[in-house]
Design a protein around this motif. Sequence first.
Motif, PDB file in Angstrom:
ATOM      1  N   MET A 192      36.352  17.335  36.651  1.00 56.07           N
ATOM      2  CA  MET A 192      34.802  16.374  37.081  1.00 56.07           C
ATOM      3  C   MET A 192      35.420  15.063  37.023  1.00 56.07           C
ATOM      4  SD  MET A 192      31.808  15.513  34.747  1.00 56.07           S
ATOM      5  CE  MET A 192      31.360  17.304  34.960  1.00 56.07           C
ATOM      6  N   SER A 193      35.297  14.567  38.006  1.00 59.37           N
ATOM      7  CA  SER A 193      35.530  12.838  38.205  1.00 59.37           C
ATOM      8  C   SER A 193      35.107  11.994  37.103  1.00 59.37           C
ATOM      9  CB  SER A 193      35.759  12.415  39.212  1.00 59.37           C
ATOM     10  OG  SER A 193      34.134  12.046  39.920  1.00 59.37           O
TER      11      SER A 193
ATOM     12  N   ASP B 190      27.393   9.719  36.997  1.00 57.89           N
ATOM     13  CA  ASP B 190      25.841  10.028  37.990  1.00 57.89           C
ATOM     14  C   ASP B 190      25.066  11.299  37.441  1.00 57.89           C
ATOM     15  OD1 ASP B 190      27.449   8.834  39.681  1.00 57.89           O
ATOM     16  OD2 ASP B 190      28.131  10.191  41.485  1.00 57.89           O
ATOM     17  N   ILE B 191      25.592  11.953  36.301  1.00 56.32           N
ATOM     18  CA  ILE B 191      24.586  12.826  35.631  1.00 56.32           C
ATOM     19  C   ILE B 191      24.246  12.412  34.101  1.00 56.32           C
ATOM     20  CG2 ILE B 191      26.027  15.166  37.474  1.00 56.32           C
ATOM     21  CD1 ILE B 191      27.519  15.676  34.955  1.00 56.32           C
TER      22      ILE B 191
ATOM     23  N   ARG C  91      33.592   9.430  38.028  1.00 55.60           N
ATOM     24  CA  ARG C  91      31.969   9.096  38.972  1.00 55.60           C
ATOM     25  C   ARG C  91      31.561   9.971  38.844  1.00 55.60           C
ATOM     26  NH1 ARG C  91      29.105   5.625  39.718  1.00 55.60           N
ATOM     27  NH2 ARG C  91      31.533   3.687  40.058  1.00 55.60           N
ATOM     28  N   ARG C  92      31.279  11.229  39.175  1.00 49.32           N
ATOM     29  CA  ARG C  92      30.481  11.885  38.442  1.00 49.32           C
ATOM     30  C   ARG C  92      29.835  12.351  36.565  1.00 49.32           C
ATOM     31  NH1 ARG C  92      26.374  14.555  40.767  1.00 49.32           N
ATOM     32  NH2 ARG C  92      26.172  17.004  40.012  1.00 49.32           N
TER      33      ARG C  92
END
Length: 90
Positions: A1-2, A8-9, A4-5
């Motif tokens: 998982m990045s 975002d979550i 950024r992700r």
Amino acid sequence: MSARRAYDIGLVSELTEPGRALDAAVARAVVLAGYPTEAVQGTVRALWTIREASVERGFAHGPQLIALGNLPPDRQAQLFRGRPRDHRVR
């Protein structure tokens, strides 16, 4: 998982520039160290309690979610009986 992700979550609350994570952590630690001990301890306990409750609730839903994805026992047995016996070991 990045990163950024994860941001975002909601898995992490902040992103830092590459190589700057330690600086960001130390800056946050200085802020926390300036708060009254009781307030910090109360917040940490509240976060732990919420986290544990979320995990417990997730495990409570597990059997129902697994059942949704499975066939009735007699149908599952039928599928396994129909499998060829020359399976590969990986």
